[in-house]
Write a protein that holds these residues in place. Structure first.
Motif, PDB file in Angstrom:
ATOM      1  N   ALA A   1      -7.165 -36.652 -42.222  1.00  0.00           N
ATOM      2  CA  ALA A   1      -7.987 -36.354 -43.487  1.00  0.00           C
ATOM      3  C   ALA A   1      -8.169 -37.922 -44.112  1.00  0.00           C
ATOM      4  O   ALA A   1      -7.334 -38.916 -43.854  1.00  0.00           O
ATOM      5  CB  ALA A   1      -6.989 -35.799 -44.697  1.00  0.00           C
ATOM      6  N   TYR A   2      -9.340 -38.189 -44.359  1.00  0.00           N
ATOM      7  CA  TYR A   2      -9.805 -39.281 -44.931  1.00  0.00           C
ATOM      8  C   TYR A   2     -10.229 -39.283 -46.299  1.00  0.00           C
ATOM      9  O   TYR A   2     -10.820 -38.516 -46.978  1.00  0.00           O
ATOM     10  CB  TYR A   2     -11.018 -39.875 -44.205  1.00  0.00           C
ATOM     11  CG  TYR A   2     -10.706 -39.981 -42.523  1.00  0.00           C
ATOM     12  CD1 TYR A   2     -10.701 -41.374 -42.050  1.00  0.00           C
ATOM     13  CD2 TYR A   2     -10.938 -38.992 -41.605  1.00  0.00           C
ATOM     14  CE1 TYR A   2     -10.626 -41.489 -40.547  1.00  0.00           C
ATOM     15  CE2 TYR A   2     -10.658 -39.112 -40.330  1.00  0.00           C
ATOM     16  CZ  TYR A   2     -10.433 -40.439 -39.913  1.00  0.00           C
ATOM     17  OH  TYR A   2     -10.226 -40.739 -38.733  1.00  0.00           O
ATOM     18  N   TRP A   3      -9.556 -40.496 -46.979  1.00  0.00           N
ATOM     19  CA  TRP A   3      -9.724 -40.622 -48.513  1.00  0.00           C
ATOM     20  C   TRP A   3     -11.171 -41.478 -48.841  1.00  0.00           C
ATOM     21  O   TRP A   3     -11.470 -42.518 -48.025  1.00  0.00           O
ATOM     22  CB  TRP A   3      -8.552 -41.336 -49.002  1.00  0.00           C
ATOM     23  CG  TRP A   3      -8.911 -41.811 -50.695  1.00  0.00           C
ATOM     24  CD1 TRP A   3      -8.793 -42.861 -51.141  1.00  0.00           C
ATOM     25  CD2 TRP A   3      -8.903 -40.851 -51.811  1.00  0.00           C
ATOM     26  NE1 TRP A   3      -9.169 -42.902 -52.597  1.00  0.00           N
ATOM     27  CE2 TRP A   3      -9.138 -41.223 -52.874  1.00  0.00           C
ATOM     28  CE3 TRP A   3      -8.921 -39.409 -51.675  1.00  0.00           C
ATOM     29  CZ2 TRP A   3      -9.002 -40.608 -54.215  1.00  0.00           C
ATOM     30  CZ3 TRP A   3      -8.969 -38.926 -53.147  1.00  0.00           C
ATOM     31  CH2 TRP A   3      -9.109 -39.489 -54.285  1.00  0.00           C
TER      32      TRP A   3
ATOM     33  N   TYR B   1     -11.112 -35.817 -47.541  1.00  0.00           N
ATOM     34  CA  TYR B   1     -11.794 -34.762 -46.672  1.00  0.00           C
ATOM     35  C   TYR B   1     -10.870 -34.685 -45.492  1.00  0.00           C
ATOM     36  O   TYR B   1     -10.439 -35.625 -44.672  1.00  0.00           O
ATOM     37  CB  TYR B   1     -13.194 -35.614 -46.171  1.00  0.00           C
ATOM     38  CG  TYR B   1     -14.150 -35.752 -47.418  1.00  0.00           C
ATOM     39  CD1 TYR B   1     -14.791 -34.583 -48.042  1.00  0.00           C
ATOM     40  CD2 TYR B   1     -14.572 -37.010 -47.859  1.00  0.00           C
ATOM     41  CE1 TYR B   1     -15.755 -34.490 -48.633  1.00  0.00           C
ATOM     42  CE2 TYR B   1     -15.492 -37.043 -48.899  1.00  0.00           C
ATOM     43  CZ  TYR B   1     -15.968 -35.778 -49.455  1.00  0.00           C
ATOM     44  OH  TYR B   1     -16.903 -36.317 -50.204  1.00  0.00           O
ATOM     45  N   ILE B   2     -10.567 -33.279 -45.072  1.00  0.00           N
ATOM     46  CA  ILE B   2      -9.930 -32.950 -43.712  1.00  0.00           C
ATOM     47  C   ILE B   2     -11.105 -32.756 -43.009  1.00  0.00           C
ATOM     48  O   ILE B   2     -12.003 -32.251 -42.978  1.00  0.00           O
ATOM     49  CB  ILE B   2      -9.101 -31.517 -43.880  1.00  0.00           C
ATOM     50  CG1 ILE B   2      -8.389 -31.556 -45.229  1.00  0.00           C
ATOM     51  CG2 ILE B   2      -8.360 -31.267 -42.518  1.00  0.00           C
ATOM     52  CD1 ILE B   2      -7.698 -30.111 -45.575  1.00  0.00           C
ATOM     53  N   LEU B   3     -10.912 -33.624 -41.724  1.00  0.00           N
ATOM     54  CA  LEU B   3     -11.759 -33.609 -40.621  1.00  0.00           C
ATOM     55  C   LEU B   3     -11.526 -32.320 -39.652  1.00  0.00           C
ATOM     56  O   LEU B   3     -10.448 -32.417 -39.283  1.00  0.00           O
ATOM     57  CB  LEU B   3     -11.585 -35.100 -39.924  1.00  0.00           C
ATOM     58  CG  LEU B   3     -12.683 -35.047 -38.871  1.00  0.00           C
ATOM     59  CD1 LEU B   3     -14.385 -34.883 -39.094  1.00  0.00           C
ATOM     60  CD2 LEU B   3     -12.477 -36.511 -37.938  1.00  0.00           C
ATOM     61  N   PHE B   4     -12.752 -31.554 -39.482  1.00  0.00           N
ATOM     62  CA  PHE B   4     -12.497 -30.526 -38.472  1.00  0.00           C
ATOM     63  C   PHE B   4     -11.341 -29.791 -38.707  1.00  0.00           C
ATOM     64  O   PHE B   4     -10.626 -29.431 -37.551  1.00  0.00           O
ATOM     65  CB  PHE B   4     -12.546 -31.123 -36.901  1.00  0.00           C
ATOM     66  CG  PHE B   4     -13.690 -31.930 -36.590  1.00  0.00           C
ATOM     67  CD1 PHE B   4     -14.843 -31.429 -36.793  1.00  0.00           C
ATOM     68  CD2 PHE B   4     -13.668 -33.084 -36.090  1.00  0.00           C
ATOM     69  CE1 PHE B   4     -16.255 -32.214 -36.384  1.00  0.00           C
ATOM     70  CE2 PHE B   4     -14.754 -33.849 -35.790  1.00  0.00           C
ATOM     71  CZ  PHE B   4     -16.034 -33.334 -36.102  1.00  0.00           C
TER      72      PHE B   4
ATOM     73  N   MET C   1     -19.825 -39.877 -45.942  1.00  0.00           N
ATOM     74  CA  MET C   1     -20.906 -40.674 -46.389  1.00  0.00           C
ATOM     75  C   MET C   1     -22.214 -40.414 -45.842  1.00  0.00           C
ATOM     76  O   MET C   1     -23.004 -41.130 -45.827  1.00  0.00           O
ATOM     77  CB  MET C   1     -20.582 -42.232 -45.965  1.00  0.00           C
ATOM     78  CG  MET C   1     -19.134 -42.434 -46.714  1.00  0.00           C
ATOM     79  SD  MET C   1     -18.596 -44.170 -46.146  1.00  0.00           S
ATOM     80  CE  MET C   1     -19.688 -45.410 -46.436  1.00  0.00           C
ATOM     81  N   ILE C   2     -22.367 -39.414 -44.857  1.00  0.00           N
ATOM     82  CA  ILE C   2     -23.523 -38.877 -44.135  1.00  0.00           C
ATOM     83  C   ILE C   2     -23.459 -37.335 -44.315  1.00  0.00           C
ATOM     84  O   ILE C   2     -23.087 -36.767 -43.727  1.00  0.00           O
ATOM     85  CB  ILE C   2     -23.289 -39.256 -42.672  1.00  0.00           C
ATOM     86  CG1 ILE C   2     -23.126 -40.804 -42.357  1.00  0.00           C
ATOM     87  CG2 ILE C   2     -24.930 -38.784 -42.136  1.00  0.00           C
ATOM     88  CD1 ILE C   2     -23.135 -41.036 -40.833  1.00  0.00           C
TER      89      ILE C   2
ATOM     90  N   GLY D   1     -20.533 -30.870 -42.858  1.00  0.00           N
ATOM     91  CA  GLY D   1     -20.085 -29.522 -42.278  1.00  0.00           C
ATOM     92  C   GLY D   1     -18.848 -29.722 -41.111  1.00  0.00           C
ATOM     93  O   GLY D   1     -17.836 -28.835 -41.176  1.00  0.00           O
ATOM     94  N   TRP D   2     -18.511 -31.236 -41.157  1.00  0.00           N
ATOM     95  CA  TRP D   2     -17.261 -31.513 -40.375  1.00  0.00           C
ATOM     96  C   TRP D   2     -16.014 -31.455 -41.382  1.00  0.00           C
ATOM     97  O   TRP D   2     -14.862 -31.461 -40.876  1.00  0.00           O
ATOM     98  CB  TRP D   2     -17.373 -32.799 -39.661  1.00  0.00           C
ATOM     99  CG  TRP D   2     -18.423 -33.142 -38.753  1.00  0.00           C
ATOM    100  CD1 TRP D   2     -19.207 -32.318 -38.147  1.00  0.00           C
ATOM    101  CD2 TRP D   2     -18.693 -34.163 -37.813  1.00  0.00           C
ATOM    102  NE1 TRP D   2     -19.682 -32.595 -37.103  1.00  0.00           N
ATOM    103  CE2 TRP D   2     -19.528 -34.099 -37.061  1.00  0.00           C
ATOM    104  CE3 TRP D   2     -18.102 -35.670 -38.119  1.00  0.00           C
ATOM    105  CZ2 TRP D   2     -19.980 -34.872 -35.943  1.00  0.00           C
ATOM    106  CZ3 TRP D   2     -18.476 -36.668 -37.046  1.00  0.00           C
ATOM    107  CH2 TRP D   2     -19.571 -36.155 -36.012  1.00  0.00           C
ATOM    108  N   LEU D   3     -16.439 -31.384 -42.634  1.00  0.00           N
ATOM    109  CA  LEU D   3     -15.245 -31.775 -43.602  1.00  0.00           C
ATOM    110  C   LEU D   3     -15.011 -30.901 -44.384  1.00  0.00           C
ATOM    111  O   LEU D   3     -15.599 -29.696 -44.857  1.00  0.00           O
ATOM    112  CB  LEU D   3     -15.802 -32.989 -44.492  1.00  0.00           C
ATOM    113  CG  LEU D   3     -16.200 -34.331 -43.793  1.00  0.00           C
ATOM    114  CD1 LEU D   3     -16.916 -35.356 -44.525  1.00  0.00           C
ATOM    115  CD2 LEU D   3     -15.240 -35.035 -42.948  1.00  0.00           C
TER     116      LEU D   3
END
Length: 305
Positions: A37-39, A47-50, A291-292, A297-299
């Motif tokens: 997960a990225y802050w 954001y949790i990724l996938f 940021m894109i 949808g990945w997040l």
């Protein structure tokens, strides 16, 4: 206070303990995932990724191991969101779900046992040097064969194979290992998928080469095709192709996109991070932090706005 989700409830991390007699502890039959997960400071959002993709793979692997859990993918995503909120995490974090047989019987089998799941968080940071790149060694240890312990499953016992290869590489002064499969073709790193760039084309071993069905690998293929318009070829890769590649990089949840600048004392390209790898990293690291917009949808956002 730090919490874990443990056997059906949220508990302080100190209470999330298994019995020394736990069956999967003895036989390596646990199934696990690694999720990042990225802050994003500007968004004030984690954001949790996938998240869904990881739990889909977890449940597929559990089914193959006769582990039937009373949770859906959405249940597990929601539990993870709640865990991150309870821990009030506002920085990059690694999430480890693990499913295991909790029975206290010492018999190596996969039936007539009761599976449980635990989920906890870990301050992982960078697993490998994604900025300057790494030096790798082709390991003397071969990747597990699919008819032995399938590498496509993230099963705990299989990672003895990875630990042997990684340790061999570290003791030899390298950062990571590249493993060949039982037929002598390139499989993957000790915990990462691999891509080569040759004459503008991306080459990667196919799933039939006894590799993990990587979630980051799939995302990178989409970025190469859609963003960089790079042709992708999936096929057996000979060891010698590593030495003549223009660029090499590893992919994985932990490794993210890690450039390889040297293999077996041979410089790759100019011995630094290649142009395609750099561009790919730039897009990927912006996408995972929200940021894109086209990759939202990945997040899975954690905090309500």
């Amino acid at each position: 206070m730090e919490y874990a989700f443990f056997e059906g409830k949220f508990v302080p991390i100190e209470e999330a303990k298994i019995n020394i007699k736990t069956n999967s502890f003895h036989y390596g039959t646990a199934i696990f995932e690694g999720i990042r997960a990225y802050w994003n400071e500007e968004h004030q959002q984690l954001y949790i990724l996938f998240a869904r993709e990881h739990y889909q793979r977890l449940l597929r692997n559990c089914k193959a191991m006769f582990m039937e859990l009373p949770y859906s993918v959405e249940d597990l995503v929601n539990i993870t969101v709640e865990l991150l909120r309870k821990n009030q995490i506002k920085e990059d974090v690694y999430i480890r779900p693990i499913v295991y047989f909790k029975d206290l019987k010492l018999t190596p089998k996969l039936i007539d046992y009761t599976p449980e799941i635990a989920i906890y968080t870990y301050n992982f940071g960078r697993y490998l040097d994604t900025s300057k790149g790494i030096r790798v060694k082709v390991s003397s240890w071969r990747r597990n064969d699919d008819n032995s312990i399938p590498s496509r499953w993230k099963v705990a016992g299989a990672y003895v194979n990875s630990a042997l290869a990684k340790t061999e590489a570290l003791l030899a002064g390298y950062d990571e290992a590249i493993m060949l499969n039982q037929h002598g073709f390139v499989a993957e790193g000790s915990g990462e998928n691999i891509f080569l760039i040759r004459e503008g084309k991306a080459i990667t071993p196919s799933y039939s080469e006894h590799i993990l069905e990587g979630i980051t690998r799939s995302a990178v293929k989409k970025l190469l095709k859609n963003e960089l318009v790079v042709e992708i070829e999936e096929r057996p890769v000979a060891r010698s192709e590593l030495y003549v590649a223009d660029e090499i990089f590893l992919t994985g949840t932990a490794a993210e996109i890690t450039p390889v600048v040297e293999v077996d004392n041979r410089k790759i390209g100019g011995g630094d991070v290649g142009a395609i790898t750099k561009e790919l990293q730039d897009i990927y690291f912006r996408a995972v932090r929200g940021m894109i917009e086209r990759y939202f949808g990945w997040l899975t956002p954690v905090y309500e706005k």
